[in-house]
Each structure stands twice: as structure tokens, then as C-alpha cells.
Scaffold this motif. Structure first.
Motif, short mmCIF file in Angstrom:
data_model
loop_
_atom_site.label_atom_id
_atom_site.label_comp_id
_atom_site.label_asym_id
_atom_site.label_seq_id
_atom_site.Cartn_x
_atom_site.Cartn_y
_atom_site.Cartn_z
N LYS A 141 3.12 6.52 2.49
CA LYS A 141 2.58 5.74 1.37
C LYS A 141 2.10 4.37 1.84
O LYS A 141 1.05 3.89 1.41
CB LYS A 141 3.66 5.55 0.30
N ILE A 145 -1.80 3.12 1.60
CA ILE A 145 -2.19 1.89 0.89
C ILE A 145 -3.04 1.00 1.80
O ILE A 145 -4.08 0.47 1.39
CB ILE A 145 -0.94 1.13 0.40
N ILE A 194 -1.59 6.10 -6.96
CA ILE A 194 -1.85 4.92 -6.11
C ILE A 194 -3.34 4.80 -5.84
O ILE A 194 -3.94 3.72 -6.00
CB ILE A 194 -1.07 5.03 -4.78
N MET A 198 -5.91 1.80 -7.18
CA MET A 198 -6.67 0.98 -6.23
C MET A 198 -8.17 1.08 -6.51
O MET A 198 -8.90 0.09 -6.38
CB MET A 198 -6.35 1.40 -4.80
N GLY A 333 -2.12 -1.17 -4.90
CA GLY A 333 -1.49 0.07 -4.43
C GLY A 333 0.02 0.01 -4.52
O GLY A 333 0.66 0.99 -4.95
N CYS A 376 6.99 -2.08 1.26
CA CYS A 376 6.02 -2.48 0.23
C CYS A 376 6.20 -3.94 -0.15
O CYS A 376 5.22 -4.68 -0.30
CB CYS A 376 6.19 -1.60 -1.01
#
Length: 394
Positions: A141, A145, A194, A198, A333, A376
């Protein structure tokens, strides 16, 4: 000198953001300790009763260690310019997606198992080495992103041109397809959300957004109503159990138990470390919120949801104050990863959505998930800190 550096760092970063994340992790560990105690506590020798292992406390231990390691990684990551992280996309793409693809092999070599699945899950998306396990899609992930933010930044003036949009959608769909083939459709949905969020941040036209929503709703309705074989058998059963729980009592039992636990918490909850709790299937994972709500009640739930809302909102506002588009896309994201996991997980716990295996950020047990959340956080902090006065400047 060291104290000066630390002081300057905390002066430059978003202290409230980090503190709220840590609060959620601490509460998660406390909840897992309570669950561990209810499940039997430490492993003990059958003869003398001496402690021989972590036993039911293993989830709490792993969560605590992963969260602490994740916090350290987040601090380090926040000191690195996010633009540099995006530019080295080949490195993390090859690393993370190679691990994801390895899980498709379902191979065991000594203590190493590729394509392993923990008890209580329906997909084989883990890699296990002895007692340690890793879910590569969680780390992927982060890579997705960063790479998609880079892709969007390169074509931001042409996002609504059909040829460019087709390439962007192919970027998203290729990722979703790999995760779907792996068997983890809950995570595949998160990847899709996601990418869509975005795209929205990049200025996707509303005509495309509304058309996609209409096609998605229509397509899902047609699949469920006329082509159920497209879905796996248990997926159809979970959807039908949500609509007709009396006809699918074994499947609906998990969500009904979760609802009972939430309601039994009443205003102030039953408290932690007591024996007076309803049994909820996978309370440590997907249904952590149900057990937590029973412990802390309505008032506690308001505090927890307020903390998660603050984290999501702070992520979004950090992106809005970014001086460049790539920082905005990264935060969009991360916001999607956090917000949609919260929405889907709460929907599962409240019997508003079928069970699809999506965890509650910062709370559900899982070392890889906790680590991913803090990575993140590190990305968001990098955007926050590199869009104002430079760190450690005089």
C-alpha cells in the motif's frame, strides 16, 4: 546536542497527530491484553504451572512491538523528503510486489511458508518464517501510494484526457487484480478506494466520477442478482447473510455477536479484564471494535472514533497545505487508506456491510498492519515537515 535535536524535531513535527496515533496503539494493546486474559493468559506447564510462553498474550506483545517499531520508522521516514521517496519508486516497487507475488506460490521450505494463511482467514496472503509472519500487501500500500502519486504528478495537466485516464485506471486495476488473485478481496477494495481518492484529489472530472459510481452499483447488482458464480461461494453467503440473517445463522453469528457486544457496553462499558464479556468471533482482528465498545461503552466509543476522525482529518489537511501536488496526492492516498478501512470495518461491526476482512486502523491485531499504519504516518509527517521551515535549521 542530542536533546537539542530531539527538541527541534518535536518542534517541527505535528505533535498532536503523533500523540493521537500513539494513544490508539496503547489502547489497542490494553484491549488485546484483556482479550488474552479472557482466552487463558500465558502458556503454562501442565505439571508445575510455570510460564512457558506468551500464550494468549502473543497478539498484545506483537502489537506493542510492531507499533513501537513503526513509530521509530515513522520518525525516521518523516525526516526524509517525500519527493525523494517517490523518485526511488523502482526500489520499493520491486521489493514489495516481489513479496506479494511470492505469496501466490503456496510453497513451504523448512520454516518458510509462502502463501500462508492464519487461522480464521480465507486468503493465503502471508509469508511465514518460523513464528514470524508478514502480509506483503500491507507494505505494498505504501509503495502504491508513492508510485501512483508520482504517476499523477507527471500527468496532472491531462488527467481528464481519455488516453491518460485509461493509463491511470490500468495502474489501479493491475494492482487490484494482483491482490484479488491472491485471494484478499478486502484489501483489493482498499487499494481501489486509495486509487480513486487520489484521482479525485488530482482533479478528476465529476462526469467520470458519477459514471463510475453508476456503473459500479449496476455491475454489483447484476453480479449478485444474475451472475453470483463470479463471486466465491462464501462471499455470496456473507452478502446474503447480511440481508437474510435467519437463513444463514452460522455465517450471521459473527456479526450478530458483534452487535450484541456493542449494545451490552451501554454508556460507560463493562471495563477491561473482566469475565463478563460476550464471545465474538475474531474479536482481536476484524471485530476489535465490538469488543472494545463492550469494554468502554458509548462514551469510550465517541473518544475512539473522535481520535480516528482526528487522524484522518489531520492527514487530509496536511495534504491541502502541501506546496506541491505530489504531497497532496500522497496525503490523499493515506487518508483513503485510513478513512475507508475505518468505514468498512465499522460497517462490518454494525452489520451494515458484509464481512470482507478489513481491519480497524491502529487497533486490530496484526504486526504488519500496525507497521504499515505508522509508515503512512511517517509519509504524512514528511509532507508536513518538508513544506515549511527546514528541520534543524538555525
Amino acid at each position: 546536542m542530542v536533546f537539542k535535536v530531539i527538541r527541534q524535531y518535536f518542534k517541527a513535527t505535528d505533535r498532536a497527530y503523533i500523540a493521537t496515533c500513539v494513544f490508539c496503539s496503547v489502547l489497542s494493546v490494553i484491549t488485546l491484553i484483556s482479550l488474552g486474559q479472557a482466552a487463558g493468559g500465558f502458556a503454562r506447564d501442565a505439571f508445575d504451572g510455570s510460564i512457558t510462553g506468551l500464550g494468549s498474550y502473543r497478539n498484545a506483545f506483537v502489537q506493542g512491538v510492531a507499533s513501537l517499531l513503526g513509530l521509530v520508522c515513522a520518525i525516521v521516514l518523516s525526516c526524509i523528503d517525500y519527493r525523494s521517496l517517490a523518485r526511488i519508486w523502482p526500489v520499493h516497487v520491486v521489493g514489495t510486489w516481489t513479496l506479494v507475488l511470492l505469496t501466490l506460490t503456496h510453497l513451504s521450505i523448512g520454516p518458510l511458508t509462502l502463501g500462508w494463511h492464519p487461522e480464521g482467514t480465507d486468503n493465503y496472503s502471508w509469508i511465514r518464517l518460523g513464528p514470524l509472519s508478514l502480509q506483503p500487501t500491507e507494505l505494498a500500500k505504501i509503495s502504491f501510494i508513492l508510485t501512483f502519486a508520482m504517476h499523477l504528478d507527471n500527468v496532472r495537466e491531462h488527467v481528464n484526457e481519455p488516453k491518460t485516464l485509461a493509463k491511470l485506471l490500468a495502474h489501479i486495476l493491475a494492482t487490484v487484480a494482483v491482490v484479488h488473485i491472491q485471494g484478499d478481496d478486502g484489501t483489493a477494495i482498499v487499494f481501489g478506494t486509495i486509487g480513486c481518492m487520489m484521482l479525485f484529489a488530482a482533479g478528476l472530472s465529476w462526469k467520470y466520477i458519477l459514471s463510475a459510481i453508476a456503473l459500479g452499483v449496476t455491475g454489483l447488482s447484476l453480479i449478485i442478482g444474475f451472475f453470483p458464480d463470479v463471486l466465491k461461494g462464501y462471499q455470496v453467503d456473507r452478502i446474503m447473510a447480511l440481508l437474510y440473517p435467519d437463513q444463514y445463522p452460522d455465517i450471521a453469528r459473527q456479526q450478530q455477536g458483534g452487535m450484541t457486544a456493542i449494545g451490552s457496553g451501554q454508556i460507560f462499558g463493562r471495563g477491561f479484564f473482566t469475565d463478563d464479556h460476550y464471545s465474538v468471533i475474531n474479536a482481536q482482528d476484524d471485530f476489535m471494535f465490538s469488543y472494545l465498545a463492550e469494554c468502554i461503552g458509548f462514551v469510550g466509543c465517541v473518544i475512539v472514533l473522535g481520535a480516528l476522525f482526528f487522524i484522518a482529518l489531520r492527514t487530509l489537511t496536511t495534504g491541502l497545505r502541501s506546496e506541491d501536488h505530489i504531497g497532496t496526492y500522497i496525503c490523499a492516498g493515506v487518508f483513503a487508506a485510513i478513512a475507508w478501512q475505518i468505514i468498512i470495518n465499522l460497517g462490518m461491526n454494525l452489520s451494515l456491510l458484509p464481512v470482507i476482512g478489513v481491519t480497524l486502523p491502529f487497533f486490530s491485531a496484526g504486526g504488519t498492519s500496525a507497521l504499515m499504519m505508522y509508515l503512512c504516518v511517517g509519509l504524512v509527517m514528511s509532507v508536513y515537515m518538508h513544506n515549511k521551515q527546514k528541520l534543524f535549521s538555525d
